[in-house]
Design a protein around this motif. Structure first.
Motif, short mmCIF file in Angstrom:
data_model
loop_
_atom_site.label_atom_id
_atom_site.label_comp_id
_atom_site.label_asym_id
_atom_site.label_seq_id
_atom_site.Cartn_x
_atom_site.Cartn_y
_atom_site.Cartn_z
N ARG A 110 0.86 -1.20 0.00
CA ARG A 110 0.00 0.00 0.00
C ARG A 110 0.89 1.24 0.00
O ARG A 110 1.76 1.39 0.85
CB ARG A 110 -0.91 0.02 1.23
N PRO A 112 0.78 5.25 0.31
CA PRO A 112 -0.09 6.38 0.66
C PRO A 112 0.01 7.51 -0.35
O PRO A 112 0.99 7.61 -1.11
CB PRO A 112 0.43 6.81 2.04
N THR A 129 9.44 0.00 -1.99
CA THR A 129 8.64 -0.84 -1.11
C THR A 129 9.36 -2.18 -0.99
O THR A 129 10.38 -2.42 -1.65
CB THR A 129 7.22 -1.05 -1.68
N ALA A 243 -0.48 -3.56 3.32
CA ALA A 243 -0.67 -4.21 2.02
C ALA A 243 -2.13 -4.15 1.60
O ALA A 243 -3.03 -4.03 2.43
CB ALA A 243 -0.21 -5.68 2.10
N ILE A 244 -2.34 -4.24 0.30
CA ILE A 244 -3.68 -4.23 -0.28
C ILE A 244 -3.86 -5.53 -1.05
O ILE A 244 -3.04 -5.87 -1.90
CB ILE A 244 -3.86 -3.04 -1.24
N ARG A 259 -12.82 -6.04 0.78
CA ARG A 259 -11.39 -5.73 0.81
C ARG A 259 -10.64 -6.78 0.00
O ARG A 259 -9.73 -6.46 -0.74
CB ARG A 259 -10.87 -5.68 2.24
#
Length: 481
Positions: A110, A112, A129, A243-244, A259
């Motif tokens: 993730r 931002p 990352t 994390a996504i 999600r």
């Protein structure tokens, strides 16, 4: 024969396929597995060790399964699922039919929304990352020439990255939006002890601070700007902000997404019973913890469902154990812990606070059992508590004895005869490891290939090394058989 397609060749996807083919003694399934990365499966949990320099890339690679009923396609991205025709389509146009489909697409870092970072195209040089083996390789290389670094996020991964960079001699500052680090696992008191340990590693710390933007030029990042106006100079920014779930493929296919991919208790998509999801991309009714052990448990459960078998009792892992693998930091939590723990009737907490020695231990007890624990700066005690917790061992009448007297764990001959898990991630007993040594395993990797010991968090690999050393009496005895 049932055509099964697995999308994803990470730790959960690879484990699922290996377990399925092992359990499918009737030869019902033929499996095609796609991996978007070109490398064979590797231990993503240990990527931070590559950054710190405590492991090399070769040591975290996992064996590539070879099986007559398995076709593995690496470096191949599945971009479309045709549910009506039951076909998956890769980026190069390859079409593969399936009778059943398992999604193990994992999660992505993730990032931002920071002013100056941009939402499209490549980020400025020095912004990184840590999610893939290429990320680890690039971050380790970048650290060699970095003059100062900032890590956004002081959860488990952020702390491991910061400690790893500090070990490489890079001045680093941790920025965390919550008032305390690892807030999902630690309460204020235990987090305070951890903060002292972090500062002792000469890592700067900004807690309760949010990054609002970055300053970069043609040579890369130069500063991180905090919401209070403070500017932190850096030429390396590592984002560890969670994390996504990677669900774009599932969303395009029309699967129900929240999600993650919404699945039933049996891990099937709620609107397509032929499609299953496991690991970070899945959202089961019980919720997702984002921990590897949960993904492995899901893989075992799905294998049992598809093959009509049962999950072996000795393979049932514990999904809620967190171990911080950071040079100079010693943190283990399990079960009920942290600021979000429920205040349930009948639970009692026993706390030993020794901040001067950098130790903090808390036991959560219910009906004579250990249902949670937090251990900072107390590695040997944490190991014993972990055994007690995972094996649900009855506690002494006075649980304080667990912290004062190691013999408190000796509950009689019956308890001593129980197999002791050496690798708790994979429920591998010491006896099983010794059997592997006796049958020709001479290295940790050879033991891992035979038993899977050491392929989880990596915390047992030192013990495996000791077991193989000449000074280990048990190993020497077995080798002489």
């Amino acid at each position: 024969m049932t055509r099964l397609v697995v999308v994803g060749n990470g730790m959960v996807g690879a484990r699922f396929t290996a377990d399925l083919l092992a359990a499918d003694v009737a030869g019902r399934y033929r499996v095609t597995q796609f991996g978007a990365e070109s490398s064979q499966a590797y231990n993503r949990v240990l990527l931070s060790d590559v950054v710190s320099g405590t492991r090399d890339l070769g040591s975290i690679m996992m064996p590539q399964l070879a099986h007559a009923r398995l076709e593995t396609s690496l470096g191949s991205t599945v971009c479309e699922i045709d549910r009506e025709d039951r076909v998956v389509v890769t980026a190069d146009g390859r079409r593969t039919r399936y009778d059943q489909l398992v999604l193990a697409t994992g999660a992505a870092a993730r990032v931002p929304d920071l002013k100056g970072l941009g939402t499209a195209g490549e980020p400025p040089r020095g912004v990184r990352t840590l999610r893939t083996i290429d990320d680890a390789r690039g971050l380790a290389a970048a650290s060699m020439n970095s003059r100062s670094a900032v890590v956004l996020g002081a959860g488990v991964l952020g702390l491991e990255i910061a400690a790893g960079l500090a070990r490489r001699g890079v001045p680093v500052t941790l920025v965390h939006p919550a008032p305390t680090m690892m807030e999902r696992q630690l309460d204020e008191a235990s987090a305070g002890v951890l903060a002292d340990a972090v500062l002792g590693l000469r890592i700067g710390l900004r807690q309760g601070a949010t990054a609002s933007g970055i300053v970069a030029d043609e040579d890369g990042i130069r500063q991180v700007v905090l919401s209070d106006g403070e500017r932190l100079p850096c030429d390396l920014l590592v984002i560890a902000a969670g994390a996504i779930p990677s669900v774009a493929l599932a969303r395009r296919a029309g699967l129900v997404i929240d999600r993650g991919v919404v699945v039933t208790a049996g891990l099937a998509s709620v609107n397509d019973p032929r499609i299953f999801a496991i690991g970070d991309c899945a959202q089961p009714p019980s919720g997702s913890l984002g921990l590897l052990a949960q993904g492995w448990s899901q893989a075992r459960a799905l294998v049992a469902h598809l093959t009509g078998t049962t999950v072996p009792a000795d393979s049932v892992g514990t999904d809620d154990v967190v171990r911080l693998k950071a040079p100079g930091l010693d943190v283990v939590t399990m079960g009920i812990c942290g600021t979000r723990r429920p205040d349930l009737p009948g639970h009692r907490a026993l706390t030993v606070a020794d901040s001067g020695a950098g130790r903090h231990i808390e036991l959560v007890i219910h009906r004579g059992r250990l249902v949670g624990a937090t251990c900072i700066g107390a590695g040997p005690i944490a190991a014993q508590l972990l055994t007690t917790y995972t094996q649900r061992t009855p506690l002494p009448l006075d649980p304080l004895a667990l912290l004062l007297d190691r013999s408190a764990y000796d509950l009689g001959s019956a308890a001593r005869e129980e197999p002791e898990d050496l690798c708790r991630c994979n429920s591998v007993t010491r006896a099983r490891v010794l059997d592997a040594v006796a049958t020709g395993a001479h290295t940790v990797d050879e033991i891992a290939n035979q038993t899977r010991a050491g392929t989880g968090c990596g915390g047992c690999r030192d013990e495996l090394e000791r077991l193989l050393s000449r000074g280990d009496a048990d190993a020497a005895t077995v080798k002489s058989l």
